[in-house]
Design a protein around this motif. Structure first.
Motif, PDB file in Angstrom:
ATOM      1  N   LEU A  49     -79.914  30.292 -39.816  1.00  0.00           N
ATOM      2  CA  LEU A  49     -80.690  30.781 -40.963  1.00  0.00           C
ATOM      3  C   LEU A  49     -82.051  30.105 -41.072  1.00  0.00           C
ATOM      4  N   ALA A  50     -82.449  29.385 -40.032  1.00  0.00           N
ATOM      5  CA  ALA A  50     -83.688  28.605 -40.110  1.00  0.00           C
ATOM      6  C   ALA A  50     -84.895  29.478 -40.433  1.00  0.00           C
ATOM      7  N   GLY A  51     -84.945  30.688 -39.875  1.00  0.00           N
ATOM      8  CA  GLY A  51     -86.082  31.573 -40.114  1.00  0.00           C
ATOM      9  C   GLY A  51     -86.195  31.997 -41.559  1.00  0.00           C
TER      10      GLY A  51
ATOM     11  N   ARG B 209     -89.467  23.971 -39.034  1.00  0.00           N
ATOM     12  CA  ARG B 209     -89.374  22.646 -38.424  1.00  0.00           C
ATOM     13  C   ARG B 209     -88.634  21.672 -39.335  1.00  0.00           C
ATOM     14  N   LEU B 210     -88.797  21.854 -40.636  1.00  0.00           N
ATOM     15  CA  LEU B 210     -88.035  21.020 -41.567  1.00  0.00           C
ATOM     16  C   LEU B 210     -86.531  21.246 -41.398  1.00  0.00           C
ATOM     17  N   VAL B 211     -86.131  22.512 -41.276  1.00  0.00           N
ATOM     18  CA  VAL B 211     -84.717  22.827 -41.105  1.00  0.00           C
ATOM     19  C   VAL B 211     -84.197  22.255 -39.794  1.00  0.00           C
ATOM     20  N   TYR B 212     -84.945  22.470 -38.703  1.00  0.00           N
ATOM     21  CA  TYR B 212     -84.500  21.995 -37.387  1.00  0.00           C
ATOM     22  C   TYR B 212     -84.447  20.469 -37.329  1.00  0.00           C
ATOM     23  N   ASN B 213     -85.366  19.809 -38.010  1.00  0.00           N
ATOM     24  CA  ASN B 213     -85.336  18.349 -38.016  1.00  0.00           C
ATOM     25  C   ASN B 213     -84.216  17.820 -38.895  1.00  0.00           C
TER      26      ASN B 213
ATOM     27  N   LEU C  23     -78.707  31.435 -31.423  1.00  0.00           N
ATOM     28  CA  LEU C  23     -77.569  31.936 -30.639  1.00  0.00           C
ATOM     29  C   LEU C  23     -76.371  31.009 -30.776  1.00  0.00           C
ATOM     30  N   ASN C  24     -76.597  29.713 -30.625  1.00  0.00           N
ATOM     31  CA  ASN C  24     -75.522  28.738 -30.805  1.00  0.00           C
ATOM     32  C   ASN C  24     -74.990  28.767 -32.234  1.00  0.00           C
ATOM     33  N   GLY C  25     -75.878  29.003 -33.197  1.00  0.00           N
ATOM     34  CA  GLY C  25     -75.478  29.020 -34.602  1.00  0.00           C
ATOM     35  C   GLY C  25     -74.566  30.175 -34.953  1.00  0.00           C
ATOM     36  N   ILE C  26     -74.593  31.247 -34.164  1.00  0.00           N
ATOM     37  CA  ILE C  26     -73.730  32.409 -34.418  1.00  0.00           C
ATOM     38  C   ILE C  26     -72.537  32.429 -33.470  1.00  0.00           C
ATOM     39  N   VAL C  27     -72.800  32.316 -32.164  1.00  0.00           N
ATOM     40  CA  VAL C  27     -71.743  32.437 -31.164  1.00  0.00           C
ATOM     41  C   VAL C  27     -70.773  31.256 -31.242  1.00  0.00           C
ATOM     42  N   GLY C  28     -71.289  30.034 -31.426  1.00  0.00           N
ATOM     43  CA  GLY C  28     -70.430  28.849 -31.483  1.00  0.00           C
ATOM     44  C   GLY C  28     -69.357  28.953 -32.551  1.00  0.00           C
TER      45      GLY C  28
ATOM     46  N   ALA D  48     -65.424  34.799 -40.581  1.00  0.00           N
ATOM     47  CA  ALA D  48     -65.266  33.962 -41.772  1.00  0.00           C
ATOM     48  C   ALA D  48     -65.807  32.567 -41.501  1.00  0.00           C
ATOM     49  N   VAL D  49     -65.539  32.030 -40.295  1.00  0.00           N
ATOM     50  CA  VAL D  49     -66.058  30.709 -39.931  1.00  0.00           C
ATOM     51  C   VAL D  49     -67.578  30.760 -39.785  1.00  0.00           C
ATOM     52  N   VAL D  50     -68.124  31.869 -39.254  1.00  0.00           N
ATOM     53  CA  VAL D  50     -69.584  32.013 -39.140  1.00  0.00           C
ATOM     54  C   VAL D  50     -70.234  31.912 -40.509  1.00  0.00           C
ATOM     55  N   PHE D  51     -69.717  32.663 -41.481  1.00  0.00           N
ATOM     56  CA  PHE D  51     -70.323  32.653 -42.816  1.00  0.00           C
ATOM     57  C   PHE D  51     -70.017  31.356 -43.566  1.00  0.00           C
ATOM     58  N   LEU D  52     -68.879  30.712 -43.264  1.00  0.00           N
ATOM     59  CA  LEU D  52     -68.615  29.392 -43.829  1.00  0.00           C
ATOM     60  C   LEU D  52     -69.642  28.388 -43.309  1.00  0.00           C
ATOM     61  N   ALA D  53     -69.914  28.439 -41.995  1.00  0.00           N
ATOM     62  CA  ALA D  53     -70.911  27.540 -41.413  1.00  0.00           C
ATOM     63  C   ALA D  53     -72.281  27.769 -42.039  1.00  0.00           C
ATOM     64  N   ARG D  54     -72.623  29.030 -42.294  1.00  0.00           N
ATOM     65  CA  ARG D  54     -73.899  29.339 -42.941  1.00  0.00           C
ATOM     66  C   ARG D  54     -73.938  28.794 -44.367  1.00  0.00           C
ATOM     67  N   THR D  55     -72.834  28.966 -45.077  1.00  0.00           N
ATOM     68  CA  THR D  55     -72.758  28.456 -46.450  1.00  0.00           C
ATOM     69  C   THR D  55     -72.938  26.942 -46.475  1.00  0.00           C
ATOM     70  N   LEU D  56     -72.203  26.245 -45.618  1.00  0.00           N
ATOM     71  CA  LEU D  56     -72.319  24.788 -45.556  1.00  0.00           C
ATOM     72  C   LEU D  56     -73.704  24.375 -45.081  1.00  0.00           C
ATOM     73  N   GLY D  57     -74.286  25.136 -44.148  1.00  0.00           N
ATOM     74  CA  GLY D  57     -75.622  24.823 -43.651  1.00  0.00           C
ATOM     75  C   GLY D  57     -76.667  24.895 -44.752  1.00  0.00           C
ATOM     76  N   ILE D  58     -76.578  25.922 -45.585  1.00  0.00           N
ATOM     77  CA  ILE D  58     -77.513  26.045 -46.707  1.00  0.00           C
ATOM     78  C   ILE D  58     -77.339  24.894 -47.676  1.00  0.00           C
ATOM     79  N   LEU D  59     -76.093  24.581 -48.006  1.00  0.00           N
ATOM     80  CA  LEU D  59     -75.832  23.469 -48.935  1.00  0.00           C
ATOM     81  C   LEU D  59     -76.347  22.154 -48.369  1.00  0.00           C
ATOM     82  N   TYR D  60     -76.162  21.949 -47.058  1.00  0.00           N
ATOM     83  CA  TYR D  60     -76.627  20.705 -46.441  1.00  0.00           C
ATOM     84  C   TYR D  60     -78.145  20.595 -46.477  1.00  0.00           C
TER      85      TYR D  60
END
Length: 382
Positions: A33-35, A45-49, A123-128, A186-198
């Motif tokens: 979701l960095a974009g 760059r803030l997100v990636y760092n 790609l890693n953020g979705i496929v992984g 479900a794990v993809v969207f959980l990872a996105r949810t946690l990523g936003i919170l982080y």
């Protein structure tokens, strides 16, 4: 310390590592979701760092999870990692791309351009998470393999291979099961949810935090719908049970529901985890000033996944069922290492709290100062 205790103990350790790994997938979720979170080049760059400070924890936990499985349940390791190797190779390849992309996206002389490596991170953020979630779902849905231990003593066997995949897809056939995809997404969207919170907690930027609150709804709603759908399916489906006296595997109606009712402490763990995840998401959406949602949601994720993984193996359950040959399904008893190995590793595992303490110390040291735009202008920024 009986042999049975050691089997259940190492199942708990491996499940705990798996649960922590799912929590640490917030790195992949934020990268996907960095974009939209960063919006501008400086914001991206803030997100990636922010995630670049933590990606080593995720990768190390993935490797440790595989290593613990290899040491304690080697037959599972050889069957899954050796048989379903296309599934695992794709997962590992995307994680390698992630590591390379962090270092090279803004290096001088990068002829591919930053956007190429940022695409690899997405790609890693979705496929992984999708494939890791699919791999976990096979603990309940089954995989297409055959176990033939007699090959080790059969002089006429062409190759003394204990396990083999029953088709040429080598793990990718699991994605043809719609319920595996439901859990994977479900794990993809959980990872996105946690990523936003982080990111909202870790990055000191009002633009990113305001966008994060909106994006959080778009990630949390699909996650909750998919997770509840799969949980209902799991509790109502037939499960893979076995008779501890004879070792015979059989299908039992409502097996996983029976497991949660018989092991009430796992049910409490599951409910507590779900409540914590909902609390972390809900309070972040409702309160504009609250940015600590990653902690209750993260702890809740660990508790929920831990309860699910233990439910797949404890209480006389085949934790890696075979859809090709029911009697080839793996249980704690027929796939574990020797008692000597499990006992020796038990004493080694007593060092785990010290390792966890170091991780907590390193995490706190890294996050002593919230990330801001000034810091990404330094020489150490990704």
């Amino acid at each position: 310390m009986t042999y049975e205790f050691l089997q259940h103990y190492w199942c708990f350790i491996v499940s705990l590592l798996g649960a922590i790994l799912v929590f640490l997938l917030f790195v992949q979720g934020a990268n996907s979701l960095a974009g939209s979170l960063g919006w501008t080049e400086e914001g991206r760059r803030l997100v990636y760092n922010s995630t670049g400070r933590k990606w080593e924890f995720t990768f190390t936990t993935l490797v440790t999870f595989g290593g613990a499985f290899f040491a304690s349940f080697p037959l599972f390791y050889s069957t899954s990692f050796g048989g379903a190797y296309w599934l695992w190779m794709i997962i590992l390849f995307t994680f390698v791309l992630q590591a390379v992309s962090y270092e090279f996206q803004n290096k001088i002389g990068n002829f591919l351009g930053p956007k190429t490596f940022q695409f690899f991170l997405t790609l890693n953020g979705i496929v992984g998470p999708l494939l890791l979630g699919g791999a976990v779902a096979t603990f309940f849905e089954g995989s297409n393999f055959i176990i033939a231990k007699d090959n080790l003593i059969d002089a006429g066997a062409i190759t003394p291979i204990i396990s083999r995949w029953a088709n040429a897809s080598h793990g990718l056939d699991a994605l043809l099961n719609p319920w595996v995809l439901v859990f994977g997404f479900a794990v993809v969207f959980l990872a996105r949810t946690l990523g936003i919170l982080y990111v909202m907690n870790n990055v000191n930027d009002e633009d990113i935090r305001s966008r994060g609150s909106v994006r959080l709804i778009g990630a949390a709603v699909p996650f909750l719908v998919l997770f509840v759908a799969y949980l209902v399916h799991l509790l109502l489906k037939e499960g893979f049970a076995f008779d501890p006296e004879t070792g015979v595997i059989f299908m039992e109606p409502y097996k996983y529901l029976h497991n949660f009712l018989a092991m009430w402490y796992l049910l409490i763990l599951l409910l507590a985890g779900v409540v914590l995840v909902l609390f972390g998401i809900g309070k972040t959406i409702v309160s504009k000033d609250y940015v600590g949602g990653i902690w209750p949601a993260g702890i809740g994720t660990v508790l929920t996944v831990l309860a699910l993984l233990l439910c797949s193996a404890w209480n006389n359950t085949a934790y890696y069922p075979s859809t090709a040959d029911l009697q080839s399904s793996l249980t704690l008893q027929n796939s574990c290492s020797s008692e000597f190995t499990l006992r020796t590793m038990f004493y080694v595992s007593l060092l785990v709290p010290f390792v966890l303490a170091y991780i907590v110390y390193a995490w706190r040291a890294i996050d002593a100062k919230k990330l801001d735009k000034e810091e990404i202008r330094t020489d150490h920024a990704y």
